[in-house]
Design an enzyme around this catalytic site. Structure first.
Site, mmCIF file in Angstrom:
data_model
loop_
_atom_site.group_PDB
_atom_site.id
_atom_site.type_symbol
_atom_site.label_atom_id
_atom_site.label_comp_id
_atom_site.label_asym_id
_atom_site.label_seq_id
_atom_site.Cartn_x
_atom_site.Cartn_y
_atom_site.Cartn_z
ATOM 1 N N GLY A 71 52.958 -97.080 -34.992
ATOM 2 C CA GLY A 71 52.120 -96.100 -34.312
ATOM 3 C C GLY A 71 52.146 -96.328 -32.810
ATOM 4 O O GLY A 71 52.171 -95.378 -32.022
ATOM 5 N N ASN A 151 39.638 -94.780 -34.730
ATOM 6 C CA ASN A 151 39.832 -95.905 -35.638
ATOM 7 C C ASN A 151 38.581 -96.744 -35.846
ATOM 8 O O ASN A 151 38.408 -97.371 -36.878
ATOM 9 C CB ASN A 151 40.979 -96.801 -35.154
ATOM 10 N N GLY A 200 53.069 -96.041 -40.771
ATOM 11 C CA GLY A 200 53.183 -96.317 -42.211
ATOM 12 C C GLY A 200 52.086 -97.226 -42.752
ATOM 13 O O GLY A 200 51.487 -96.949 -43.796
ATOM 14 N N CYS A 325 42.113 -105.057 -32.459
ATOM 15 C CA CYS A 325 42.838 -105.565 -31.296
ATOM 16 C C CYS A 325 41.910 -106.276 -30.323
ATOM 17 O O CYS A 325 42.345 -107.113 -29.558
ATOM 18 C CB CYS A 325 43.531 -104.419 -30.587
HETATM 19 C C1 LIG Z 1 46.588 -98.776 -35.849
HETATM 20 C C2 LIG Z 1 46.529 -97.695 -34.861
HETATM 21 C C3 LIG Z 1 47.561 -97.511 -33.935
HETATM 22 C C4 LIG Z 1 48.730 -98.449 -33.832
HETATM 23 O O1 LIG Z 1 49.572 -98.376 -34.950
HETATM 24 P P1 LIG Z 1 50.574 -99.602 -35.252
HETATM 25 O O2 LIG Z 1 51.474 -99.055 -36.294
HETATM 26 O O3 LIG Z 1 49.705 -100.724 -35.732
HETATM 27 O O4 LIG Z 1 51.262 -99.925 -33.977
HETATM 28 C C5 LIG Z 1 47.472 -96.465 -33.052
HETATM 29 N N1 LIG Z 1 46.424 -95.624 -33.079
HETATM 30 C C6 LIG Z 1 45.409 -95.760 -33.947
HETATM 31 C C7 LIG Z 1 44.288 -94.771 -33.932
HETATM 32 C C8 LIG Z 1 45.424 -96.798 -34.874
HETATM 33 O O5 LIG Z 1 44.420 -96.938 -35.722
#
Ligand SMILES: *Cc1c(COP(=O)(O)O)cnc(C)c1O
Length: 388
Positions: A71, A151, A200, A325
């Site tokens: 992501g 998130n 994913g 994070c």
């Molecule tokens: C987890 C997350 C990401 C980052 O995704 P990764 O695959 O862990 O790099 C980005 N945006 C949101 C809203 C997320 O929850």
């Protein structure tokens, strides 16, 4: 000891069907999908099958989908790729204060390169003011990036309305849909979205694979230069097993979404009603309705969230405070602070993010063991003694 997992917004387990779909590409079918000989034909097909399945979840077409490693990469590619490609048209980006670090830190980096960034405030429910968004748009604005679902709180943003505003003003619109994908319907034939990121491992596929949707006609500068992979948009030999897994995960998510949402809503409501009945001085964070079914973010006043999590961990319960994070640092959650919570209330917040395998029994166990922990911790707080 019971092991209970309430941290699905951090990552999800790989579903057995997903794992099974990946195995052939870690064993016998190891060919390079770019090869024209027999070894590459099966893996090429696996990549294209995976792409079709992910497209079916989002209702977009295969040429519009670029596979990524995460992501975070998708967010970087969408934002940098768009603003670098449109640099001659302007240098202004609009986002919000509550984005994931993958978006916020990308914008911060671009500010150092001379781009101007407007960070929209959110209200107590965690939502932006659409009039403020309209006012923030200038002739130099080239990109609006607003997340689909937060998130930390699960708050759902009005993507259709934001996209309509962007389109009317000729500004590109990106949304980080990492938390929404698989949990909430996304129809890219209907939504006025130009760029959309998913990952994913937030939808029961493995870590190390994600996807970026770029609407037909929206040009992006490449982020990773290399070979002709992904229609020259992202160099690097494809993660065939990961892509095959993500395809199956997307298929299952689409198939089970209605049923899962009902299940998750029941569990989340049970958590919130249960705590409200058992613990004083709490606050459920985020808009009461415009929220994902799986996420409950609750502030326990007079309690330190990190210690609460350690106490839960000792009982086998995995939850989180702030974003994954930022935990480990003592910074309060930037999301809750932006929503107007005090530092104390932000520090005392816990996120329960539910998933497929969670049960009513697990919720009841949480509701049984947690109130006494909160009570014990509060009994040591001088502030609480004052409040009683
Ligand atoms: C987890 C997350 C990401 C980052 O995704 P990764 O695959 O862990 O790099 C980005 N945006 C949101 C809203 C997320 O929850």
């Amino acid at each position: 000891m019971n092991r209970i997992y309430f941290d699905h917004n951090a990552t999800t387990p790989v579903l057995p069907e997903v794992f099974e779909a990946m195995v052939p590409f870690l064993k016998d079918q190891w060919g390079n999908p770019s090869s024209i000989h027999w070894a590459g034909r099966g893996t090429k097909k696996a990549v294209e099958d995976g792409r079709e399945k992910v497209c079916a979840l989002l209702n977009c077409t295969p040429p519009e989908l670029i596979f990524t490693s995460s992501g975070t990469e998708g967010d970087n590619h969408a934002i940098k790729g768009l603003v670098y490609a449109r640099r001659d048209k302007g240098n202004h980006i609009i986002t919000t204060r509550v984005e994931h670090p993958a978006v916020l830190n990308t914008c911060k980096h671009l500010a150092k390169e001379g781009f101007e960034v407007t960070y929209l405030d959110v209200d107590n429910d965690g939502l932006i003011d659409l009039e403020a968004l309209k006012k923030a748009i200038t002739p130099k604005t080239i990109l609006i990036t607003v997340m689909f679902a937060n998130n930390e709180t699960g708050v759902l943003f009005p993507i259709e309305e934001i996209g309509a505003i962007a389109r009317e003003r000729g500004v590109a619109f990106h949304t980080d849909a990492v938390q929404a994908a698989g949990k909430y319907p996304i129809d890219l034939q209907k939504l006025p979205v130009d760029l959309l990121t998913i990952s994913g491992h937030k939808l029961y596929a493995p870590k190390g694979v994600g996807a970026l949707y770029a609407r037909r006609g929206v040009r992006l500068a490449p982020l990773i230069h290399g070979g002709h992979h992904e229609r020259n948009r992202r160099g690097g030999t494809e993660n065939v097993a990961g892509i095959a897994g993500m395809g199956v995960a997307a298929e299952i998510a689409a198939r089970d979404m209605v049923k899962e949402t009902a299940h998750l809503t029941t569990l989340r409501d049970r958590i919130e009603a249960g705590f409200k009945a058992r613990v004083e001085h709490i606050k459920v964070n985020g808009h009461p309705e415009k929220r994902l079914a799986n996420t409950s973010n609750i502030s326990f006043e007079f309690v330190e969230g990190e210690s609460l999590l350690l106490n839960l961990d000792m009982k086998g319960i995995a939850a989180s405070s702030g974003s994954a994070c930022t935990s480990g640092s003592l910074e309060p959650s930037h999301v809750l602070i932006a929503m107007g919570l005090s530092h104390e209330m932000s520090h005392g917040s816990v996120r329960f993010s539910l998933g497929k395998s969670n049960t009513v029994e697990e919720i009841d166990y949480l509701l049984e063991i947690m109130p006494p922990i909160v009570e014990r911790m509060r009994s040591m707080s001088p502030l609480y003694a004052g409040a009683k």
